[in-house]
Structure formats: C-alpha cells, structure tokens
Scaffold this motif. Structure first.
Motif, short mmCIF file in Angstrom:
data_model
loop_
_atom_site.label_atom_id
_atom_site.label_comp_id
_atom_site.label_asym_id
_atom_site.label_seq_id
_atom_site.Cartn_x
_atom_site.Cartn_y
_atom_site.Cartn_z
N GLU A 171 3.12 -58.82 -14.35
CA GLU A 171 2.82 -58.05 -12.87
C GLU A 171 2.48 -58.91 -11.86
N GLN A 172 1.72 -59.95 -12.13
CA GLN A 172 1.35 -61.02 -11.51
C GLN A 172 2.50 -62.00 -10.98
N LEU A 173 3.23 -62.27 -11.97
CA LEU A 173 4.40 -63.03 -11.73
C LEU A 173 5.45 -62.42 -10.92
N HIS A 174 5.41 -61.04 -10.99
CA HIS A 174 6.43 -60.35 -10.19
C HIS A 174 6.15 -60.10 -8.82
N TRP A 175 4.73 -60.11 -8.40
CA TRP A 175 4.29 -60.29 -7.04
C TRP A 175 4.55 -61.40 -6.63
N VAL A 176 4.02 -62.57 -7.38
CA VAL A 176 4.45 -64.02 -6.84
C VAL A 176 5.90 -64.15 -6.37
N GLN A 177 6.70 -63.67 -7.14
CA GLN A 177 8.09 -63.94 -6.93
C GLN A 177 8.75 -62.99 -5.79
N GLU A 178 8.20 -61.66 -5.81
CA GLU A 178 8.84 -60.82 -4.77
C GLU A 178 8.46 -61.10 -3.34
N LEU A 179 7.13 -61.31 -3.35
CA LEU A 179 6.38 -61.93 -2.06
C LEU A 179 6.58 -63.44 -1.58
N GLN A 180 7.26 -64.12 -2.64
CA GLN A 180 7.44 -65.44 -2.50
C GLN A 180 6.28 -66.32 -1.89
N MET A 181 5.25 -66.15 -2.95
CA MET A 181 3.74 -66.87 -2.52
C MET A 181 3.94 -68.20 -2.55
N GLU A 182 3.32 -68.93 -1.77
CA GLU A 182 3.30 -70.39 -1.60
C GLU A 182 2.61 -70.86 -2.82
N GLY A 183 1.44 -70.34 -3.20
CA GLY A 183 0.51 -70.87 -4.39
C GLY A 183 -0.08 -69.72 -5.41
N VAL A 184 -0.37 -70.36 -6.24
CA VAL A 184 -1.13 -69.61 -7.45
C VAL A 184 -2.23 -70.62 -8.09
N HIS A 185 -3.61 -69.86 -8.21
CA HIS A 185 -4.83 -70.75 -8.66
C HIS A 185 -4.84 -70.22 -10.07
N LEU A 186 -4.95 -71.24 -10.84
CA LEU A 186 -5.43 -71.23 -12.48
C LEU A 186 -6.84 -71.61 -12.60
N ASP A 187 -7.53 -70.61 -13.19
CA ASP A 187 -8.96 -70.94 -13.89
C ASP A 187 -8.91 -71.93 -15.04
N MET A 188 -9.20 -73.22 -14.79
CA MET A 188 -9.19 -73.96 -15.94
C MET A 188 -10.14 -73.62 -17.08
N ALA A 189 -11.23 -72.89 -16.84
CA ALA A 189 -12.19 -72.51 -17.78
C ALA A 189 -11.39 -71.40 -18.84
N LEU A 190 -10.52 -70.68 -18.18
CA LEU A 190 -9.78 -69.67 -19.17
C LEU A 190 -8.70 -70.31 -19.61
N VAL A 191 -7.92 -71.59 -19.22
CA VAL A 191 -6.91 -72.32 -19.82
C VAL A 191 -7.33 -73.17 -21.03
N ARG A 192 -8.83 -73.53 -20.77
CA ARG A 192 -9.48 -73.90 -22.19
C ARG A 192 -9.26 -73.02 -23.54
N GLN A 193 -9.22 -71.75 -23.10
CA GLN A 193 -9.36 -70.73 -24.20
C GLN A 193 -7.92 -70.27 -24.69
N GLN A 194 -7.06 -70.33 -23.49
CA GLN A 194 -5.65 -70.12 -23.97
C GLN A 194 -4.66 -70.57 -22.97
N GLU A 195 -3.99 -71.60 -23.52
CA GLU A 195 -3.01 -72.19 -22.51
C GLU A 195 -1.91 -71.37 -22.01
N LEU A 196 -1.54 -71.72 -21.13
CA LEU A 196 -0.41 -70.80 -20.38
C LEU A 196 1.00 -71.40 -20.91
N PRO A 197 1.92 -70.66 -21.23
CA PRO A 197 3.27 -71.36 -21.86
C PRO A 197 3.91 -72.14 -20.61
N MET A 198 4.25 -73.40 -21.21
CA MET A 198 4.91 -74.52 -20.40
C MET A 198 6.07 -73.84 -19.50
N GLU A 199 6.86 -72.94 -19.93
CA GLU A 199 8.07 -72.25 -19.52
C GLU A 199 7.74 -71.41 -18.08
N LEU A 200 6.57 -70.90 -18.40
CA LEU A 200 5.98 -70.15 -17.16
C LEU A 200 5.63 -71.02 -15.93
#
Length: 277
Positions: A174-203
């Motif tokens: 759902e977040q990705l859909h909003w980013v693409q539909e509204l053509q947002m200029e930026g997204v913010h990733l919390d690196m504390a969460l990335v330590r627990q679960q890495e995001l897919p490189m394809e994303l």
C-alpha cells in the motif's frame, strides 16, 4: 529617533509580519493560532529550539536538507505554530544565502482537512520561498475513509510547488502504491528496522527507477552507515551523522568539513593495517 533605531524597528516589524498575516488569514482558534498560541510561538522563536536535524548525502560530504523534528510529536493545537517555525527557519537560511531544503512532517488527518490545507497554503504562500525548499513529510498513511480527502489535500500542496515525502517507509504494498500514484520525491527508511529485516533490493531498484530519493533515517550505529552504503541510498541522517541543531547553528555547517568531522568520530567500515574493522 536615530536612523539606527528606525532601521531596527523596521527589521523587527518585517520579521514578525508573516505570522501576523497568517493569523489574519486563518485565525480559527482550534487551528492553534489564538493570541495565546502566537505569544507561545514568539517565545519559542527566541529560545532557538534545537530541533533541526541535518541530512547529508550518503558519503557525508554535503548537507542536503533538514528534518524539523518538533512536528513529529506535535498535537493539533501546536501544528500550525510549529509549521510556521519550520517555514521561518527555511526563510532565515534562504535570506542568509543558504539553499537548505526543509522537511516538515504533517499527520495524514491534517492533510485530509480542508481547513488545515487552507491554513498551510496561506503559510506557504506568505513565506514566498522558491520551489524545492519546502517538503511535506507524511508520517503515516491515512485511514481508508480519509484516503480521497488526503490525496486531494496533497494535490493542492503540489500546485504550490511543495515536494512530498513518505516518512517511516517499510516497503509495504500500500505504501508503494501511494509513492507511485502521487509520484513522491522521497521515502525514508528507518535503519533500526532494516537491521532486523532487510528490504528486497528489487524494491530499492524500483524506487530508484522511478527517481524517488531514498533517505536512511535513525543512523545510530556504524553498521547502519554500512547498510546505507550497500543499499545505495541517496541521503542519511541520525545521531551517527550529526545531532539536531538550532537554525543558527545550521548556517555554520561547512560542507567541506562535514565528512572529516563525521568520520573522525565514526571510522570508515574499511579494514585497518591489522585487518580488523
């Protein structure tokens, strides 16, 4: 009255003028613009709050913007007063010859309110800032019943030249859909969460192909900086980079010295002569 005294009076009146204009334009007490709130705002300005978090490029060699942290925890009565404070700081830097973009967090329910959007529009128009200096940071996606109103509010902000970022991006569909539909200029990733679960490189590649800038937030460990580099993010911020500053301290940041200061405290993730990190 001496010429110097008259000049001081004119400058002081000019500095306070935007806040008076906004009060006249949208003075509903529930929006946080009562006389008491304005007095609190003036007191806040004098205190030079330590609330502007510097944002750098991934290598730490260039200041690329700021995040105004007080808005992250503001309530409805404080929202417009703090938004004014954020805009005033961006104007202060701009008048001082520094082009420092500012990210101003806004809750989704405010973007879905026509009264808040009217007030935010007046504030932005009164600031007379050039396009590219003001960014709205959506903290979380709205409830389903507020989606249409929120999107309409964001489109009105777009017409004023305001950029849009999604804070707390976790890679959800759902977040990705909003980013693409509204053509947002930026997204913010919390690196504390990335330590627990890495995001897919394809994303991440999909975001980069859509020219969405990726911000790594909450960098507190050297490992976070390593992960941000591996993910090829565009911007980084957090305690590891530099703590929040006052608006005057922001002007003192010298791009040519940023990386030296950061990495003198936080070593490069490269082996030393003994082979250790």
């Amino acid at each position: 009255m001496s010429p110097k005294s008259r000049l001081y009076t004119l400058v002081k009146a000019w500095k306070n003028k935007p806040f008076q204009e906004v009060r006249d334009a949208c003075g509903d007490p529930w929006l946080g613009l009562s006389s008491q709130a304005l007095e609190e705002h003036q007191s806040w300005s004098k205190r030079q709050a330590i609330g502007h978090e510097p944002i750098f490029n991934c290598k730490g060699t260039k200041l690329t913007g700021t995040l105004f942290r007080p808005l992250l925890t503001s309530n409805d009565m404080q929202l417009l007063r703090l938004f004014m404070e954020g805009l005033d700081s961006i104007s202060y830097w701009y008048r001082s010859g520094r082009f420092i973009p500012g990210i101003l967090p806004i809750p989704a329910h405010a973007l879905a309110s026509s009264k808040y959007i009217d007030a935010l529009s007046d504030l932005i128009l009164n600031s007379r800032l050039p396009v590219g200096l003001v960014t709205l940071g959506i903290q979380t996606l709205p409830d389903s019943k507020l989606e249409d109103s929120c999107k309409e509010g964001l489109l009105r902000m777009r017409r004023l030249g305001v950029l849009v970022h999604l804070l707390q991006f976790s890679g959800g569909v759902e977040q990705l859909h909003w980013v693409q539909e509204l053509q947002m200029e930026g997204v913010h990733l919390d690196m504390a969460l990335v330590r627990q679960q890495e995001l897919p490189m394809e994303l991440l590649s999909q975001l980069q192909r859509s020219r969405t800038q990726i911000y790594a937030s909450n960098l507190t460990l050297v490992k976070d900086l390593e992960n941000a580099s591996l993910m090829q993010v565009d911007h980084c911020y957090g305690g590891l980079m530099m703590p929040p500053l006052s608006r005057h301290q922001m002007l003192q940041i010298n791009d040519s010295r940023i990386a030296k200061a950061i990495f003198s405290l936080h070593p490069h993730p490269q082996p030393n002569q003994n082979g250790d990190k």
